[in-house]
Enzyme design. Structure first.
Site, PDB file in Angstrom:
ATOM      1  N   ASP A  75      -2.794   7.409  -2.165  1.00  0.00           N
ATOM      2  CA  ASP A  75      -2.024   7.538  -0.942  1.00  0.00           C
ATOM      3  C   ASP A  75      -2.971   7.435   0.257  1.00  0.00           C
ATOM      4  O   ASP A  75      -3.859   8.266   0.422  1.00  0.00           O
ATOM      5  CB  ASP A  75      -1.306   8.894  -0.956  1.00  0.00           C
ATOM      6  CG  ASP A  75      -0.358   9.045   0.204  1.00  0.00           C
ATOM      7  OD1 ASP A  75       0.416   8.109   0.446  1.00  0.00           O
ATOM      8  OD2 ASP A  75      -0.416  10.083   0.882  1.00  0.00           O
ATOM      9  N   THR A  98       1.284   3.899   4.624  1.00  0.00           N
ATOM     10  CA  THR A  98       0.074   4.296   5.355  1.00  0.00           C
ATOM     11  C   THR A  98      -1.086   3.344   5.082  1.00  0.00           C
ATOM     12  O   THR A  98      -1.836   3.003   5.986  1.00  0.00           O
ATOM     13  CB  THR A  98      -0.334   5.735   5.000  1.00  0.00           C
ATOM     14  OG1 THR A  98      -0.425   5.861   3.582  1.00  0.00           O
ATOM     15  CG2 THR A  98       0.681   6.728   5.504  1.00  0.00           C
ATOM     16  N   THR A  99      -1.207   2.909   3.826  1.00  0.00           N
ATOM     17  CA  THR A  99      -2.300   1.989   3.509  1.00  0.00           C
ATOM     18  C   THR A  99      -2.080   0.661   4.219  1.00  0.00           C
ATOM     19  O   THR A  99      -2.993   0.100   4.821  1.00  0.00           O
ATOM     20  CB  THR A  99      -2.382   1.762   1.986  1.00  0.00           C
ATOM     21  OG1 THR A  99      -2.274   3.024   1.330  1.00  0.00           O
ATOM     22  CG2 THR A  99      -3.679   1.102   1.602  1.00  0.00           C
ATOM     23  N   ASP A 133       6.965   9.779  -0.342  1.00  0.00           N
ATOM     24  CA  ASP A 133       7.116   8.376   0.035  1.00  0.00           C
ATOM     25  C   ASP A 133       8.535   7.897  -0.261  1.00  0.00           C
ATOM     26  O   ASP A 133       9.174   7.254   0.572  1.00  0.00           O
ATOM     27  CB  ASP A 133       6.123   7.498  -0.735  1.00  0.00           C
ATOM     28  CG  ASP A 133       4.693   7.682  -0.240  1.00  0.00           C
ATOM     29  OD1 ASP A 133       4.487   8.479   0.700  1.00  0.00           O
ATOM     30  OD2 ASP A 133       3.781   7.035  -0.783  1.00  0.00           O
TER      31      ASP A 133
HETATM   32  P1  ADP Z   1       1.342   1.955   1.255  1.00  0.00           P
HETATM   33  O1  ADP Z   1       0.542   3.195   1.476  1.00  0.00           O
HETATM   34  O2  ADP Z   1       1.099   0.965   2.338  1.00  0.00           O
HETATM   35  O3  ADP Z   1       2.782   2.219   1.009  1.00  0.00           O
HETATM   36  P2  ADP Z   1       1.283   1.109  -1.487  1.00  0.00           P
HETATM   37  O4  ADP Z   1       0.152   1.317  -2.408  1.00  0.00           O
HETATM   38  O5  ADP Z   1       2.508   1.895  -1.694  1.00  0.00           O
HETATM   39  O6  ADP Z   1       0.723   1.293  -0.046  1.00  0.00           O
HETATM   40  O7  ADP Z   1       1.642  -0.435  -1.546  1.00  0.00           O
HETATM   41  C1  ADP Z   1       2.691  -1.004  -0.824  1.00  0.00           C
HETATM   42  C2  ADP Z   1       2.726  -2.498  -1.031  1.00  0.00           C
HETATM   43  O8  ADP Z   1       2.939  -2.804  -2.415  1.00  0.00           O
HETATM   44  C3  ADP Z   1       3.864  -3.138  -0.271  1.00  0.00           C
HETATM   45  O9  ADP Z   1       3.406  -4.313   0.346  1.00  0.00           O
HETATM   46  C4  ADP Z   1       4.877  -3.450  -1.355  1.00  0.00           C
HETATM   47  O10 ADP Z   1       5.696  -4.551  -1.036  1.00  0.00           O
HETATM   48  C5  ADP Z   1       3.986  -3.734  -2.538  1.00  0.00           C
HETATM   49  N1  ADP Z   1       4.668  -3.528  -3.815  1.00  0.00           N
HETATM   50  C6  ADP Z   1       5.275  -2.411  -4.256  1.00  0.00           C
HETATM   51  N2  ADP Z   1       5.805  -2.589  -5.477  1.00  0.00           N
HETATM   52  C7  ADP Z   1       5.521  -3.857  -5.828  1.00  0.00           C
HETATM   53  C8  ADP Z   1       5.791  -4.662  -7.003  1.00  0.00           C
HETATM   54  N3  ADP Z   1       6.458  -4.179  -8.015  1.00  0.00           N
HETATM   55  N4  ADP Z   1       5.321  -5.921  -7.002  1.00  0.00           N
HETATM   56  C9  ADP Z   1       4.626  -6.402  -5.961  1.00  0.00           C
HETATM   57  N5  ADP Z   1       4.337  -5.712  -4.849  1.00  0.00           N
HETATM   58  C10 ADP Z   1       4.787  -4.453  -4.775  1.00  0.00           C
HETATM   59 MG    MG Z   2       3.794   2.994  -0.578  1.00  0.00          MG
END
Ligand code: ADP
Ligand code: MG
Length: 536
Positions: free
Chosen positions: A63, A96-97, A392
């Site tokens: 996170d 957030t990332t 989240d």
């Molecule tokens: P954040 O802290 O930004 O939410 P995450 O690690 O949750 O970071 O990653 C979010 C990103 O991962 C988004 O761009 C989302 O579209 C992508 N994402 C989430 N699930 C999938 C999936 N099953 N396949 C491809 N991309 C995904």
């Molecule tokens: Mg996320």
């Protein structure tokens, strides 16, 4: 001219100063480093970080905001980037990332422009225009969603949980996220208003992630303080007290000299009498349960137990507030003021053993819009990570409903926005065009990173994605397992629109702010004045 011109000091000794290009370079470098650190955690295939604090406590997470908070960065520009994550966390809870990675990339792109002698103010202006345009584009491509579309909401929740420690139970957790949001939702005219703060997340080690449950009411991590008190109270009348139920005044140290044993007894009797007086006041109000934010004296516990009143002490302020909201109780400081109007109501108050610890459940509350998600899992680290994933998911479902708009994910919106921004750039003249193009490039860091983190070749993936978008495949995104292009919407990777708009606007704001800085003046470390203890 005399040779020995005295240098002039306008700043106090110990001040550090860097200016112009050096200041800019340093700031960009620091900001990029922060972004680089969290970048490997992005997406379902992102890695986790293990953070060890000064006390040796370990956090394992992917996170973004948690990592950045635990890292305790020092550099001022790096701190500004951390703020972006915090804003995103406060506004939505997720993304957030993404926000931090975009901010880092905007600065990296700006660095290239600076090297080509594009003036920072031109970059800033271009970025501003691009950010506004990106907003419009996102609004255009977003899809409407309402409360009725359970299946879409479920996909939103699942996308938030995907790739987190909680993944094994994502079906169940998604359902809980949706249910809890629906519980607290309120309709006013045609608008939806609600506060996810009404959803309390309590974690308890033991059992498995699957055992996570939604409870109607408030659960607090406390036990009934005295074994003689009832552990189950129905139709409870609840008093909330934020001052200690004891007479010791910790502020003042009084010395009492006792010259014979009878005086001692008189003193104890007096103390007991005062405490009994306090307990009588509580009983007189009609309260059957007391939650005290401070301590409750042993003798007070004994008297309360004798009167059949259940009590918990040292209850967290946030828990007291949650109980107040749920039961309609008013928090009272002075026991003299306590009366029946201050009491809250709950159908049942019960102490239950969950795992190897007691929790107090306040259910059947006056206000049904108070719920608790009791997060379970095998170890401390798992429950902590599941709790973050739930935050989240709840944030995303709430955002989707509040805003009424969602978009596909998996890199598809970023590719589409970049594509349309480039077209927009062509309509501009001068060097701002370059800045808008750089902004478009910067957004592609999201799909690129998703690909890299999945061990895929980012160049191939990006080429395929762009080709698909040129063929009007709006939600063409990455299948992180095969590296192939996939329709993110059909694949169920759906996110609230607000994640993207918020991430882009705060990333761009911080990049602009950092680019405007051409002077960093850091005062020497303040020393404590003599006689004062050093600051912790
Ligand atoms: P954040 O802290 O930004 O939410 P995450 O690690 O949750 O970071 O990653 C979010 C990103 O991962 C988004 O761009 C989302 O579209 C992508 N994402 C989430 N699930 C999938 C999936 N099953 N396949 C491809 N991309 C995904
Ligand atoms: Mg996320």
């Amino acid at each position: 001219m005399s040779k020995d011109v005295q240098p002039i000091f306008i700043l106090p000794e110990g001040t550090q100063r860097s200016s112009g290009k050096t200041a800019q370079k340093n700031n960009i470098m620091a900001a990029k480093l922060v972004a680089e650190t969290v970048r490997t955690t992005l997406g379902p295939k992102g890695m986790d970080k293990m953070l060890v604090d000064g006390m040796g406590d370990i956090t394992v997470t992917n996170d973004g905001v948690t990592i950045l908070e635990e890292m305790q960065v020092e550099h001022p520009a790096a701190k500004m980037i951390v703020e972006v994550a915090k804003t995103q966390e406060a506004e939505i809870g997720d993304g957030t990332t993404t926000a931090v990675v975009i901010a880092g990339e905007l600065l990296k792109q700006a660095e290239t422009l600076l090297e080509q002698n594009v003036h920072p103010t031109v970059i800033v202006r271009g970025y501003r225009q691009a950010a506004v345009k990106a907003h419009t584009i996102l609004q255009d491509i977003a899809v409407k969603v309402t409360e009725k579309e359970e299946s879409v909401l479920k996909k939103v929740a699942m996308t938030a949980i995907y790739g987190k420690g909680a993944e094994s139970a994502k079906e169940k957790l998604s359902e809980i996220a949706i249910k809890s949001v629906k519980k607290v939702i309120e309709h006013k005219d045609s608008e939806i208003i609600f506060d996810t703060a009404h959803i309390k997340l309590e974690k308890k080690v033991g059992g498995s992630v699957e055992d996570t449950e939604l409870i109607d009411g408030v659960v607090i991590e406390k036990e009934i303080v005295h074994p003689g008190m009832p552990k189950l109270v129905s139709n409870a009348r609840i008093a909330l007290i934020d001052s200690p139920i004891e007479i010791k005044d910790t502020e003042v140290d009084a010395k009492i000299s006792i010259t014979d044993p009878s005086q001692m007894q008189a003193f104890i009797d007096q103390e007991e009498k005062m405490i009994l007086g306090m307990v009588d006041k509580i009983a007189a109000s009609g309260a059957s349960v007391v939650f005290c934010q401070k301590g409750i004296d042993d003798i007070a516990q004994h008297f309360l137990a004798k009167k059949g009143i259940a009590a918990a002490r040292r209850v967290k302020k946030s828990d007291i507030e949650a109980i107040a909201r749920a039961t309609g109780a008013k928090v009272v400081t002075n026991l003299d003021d306590l009366n029946s109007n201050d009491l809250g109501k709950a159908g049942l108050i019960e102490e239950k053993k969950i795992g190897d610890e007691e929790l107090i459940f306040v259910t059947g509350c006056k206000n049904p819009k108070s719920v608790t998600v009791l997060v379970r899992g095998g170890t401390e680290h798992i429950v902590a990570e599941v709790k973050r994933a739930m935050t989240d998911a709840i944030g995303d479902v709430a955002s989707a409903l509040r805003n009424g708009r969602v978009v596909g994910g998996a890199g598809s919106p970023e590719i589409e926005v970049a594509r349309r921004l480039r077209r927009f750039a062509n309509s501009l003249s001068g060097r701002e065009q370059l800045a808008v193009q750089s902004f478009a490039n910067a957004l592609e860091i999201i799909p690129r990173t998703l690909a890299e983190n999945a061990g895929l070749d980012p160049i191939n993936v990006l080429t395929d994605l762009k080709a698909a978008h040129d063929q009007k495949k709006l939600w063409a995104g990455i299948n992180v397992f095969t590296g192939k292009t996939v329709d993110a919407w059909n694949a169920g990777v759906i996110e609230p629109l607000q994640i993207k708009t918020q991430a882009i606007s705060s990333a761009s704001e911080v990049a602009e702010m950092i680019l405007r800085i051409d002077d960093v003046i850091a005062g020497g470390k303040a020393e404590a004045p003599p006689g004062m203890p050093p600051m912790g």
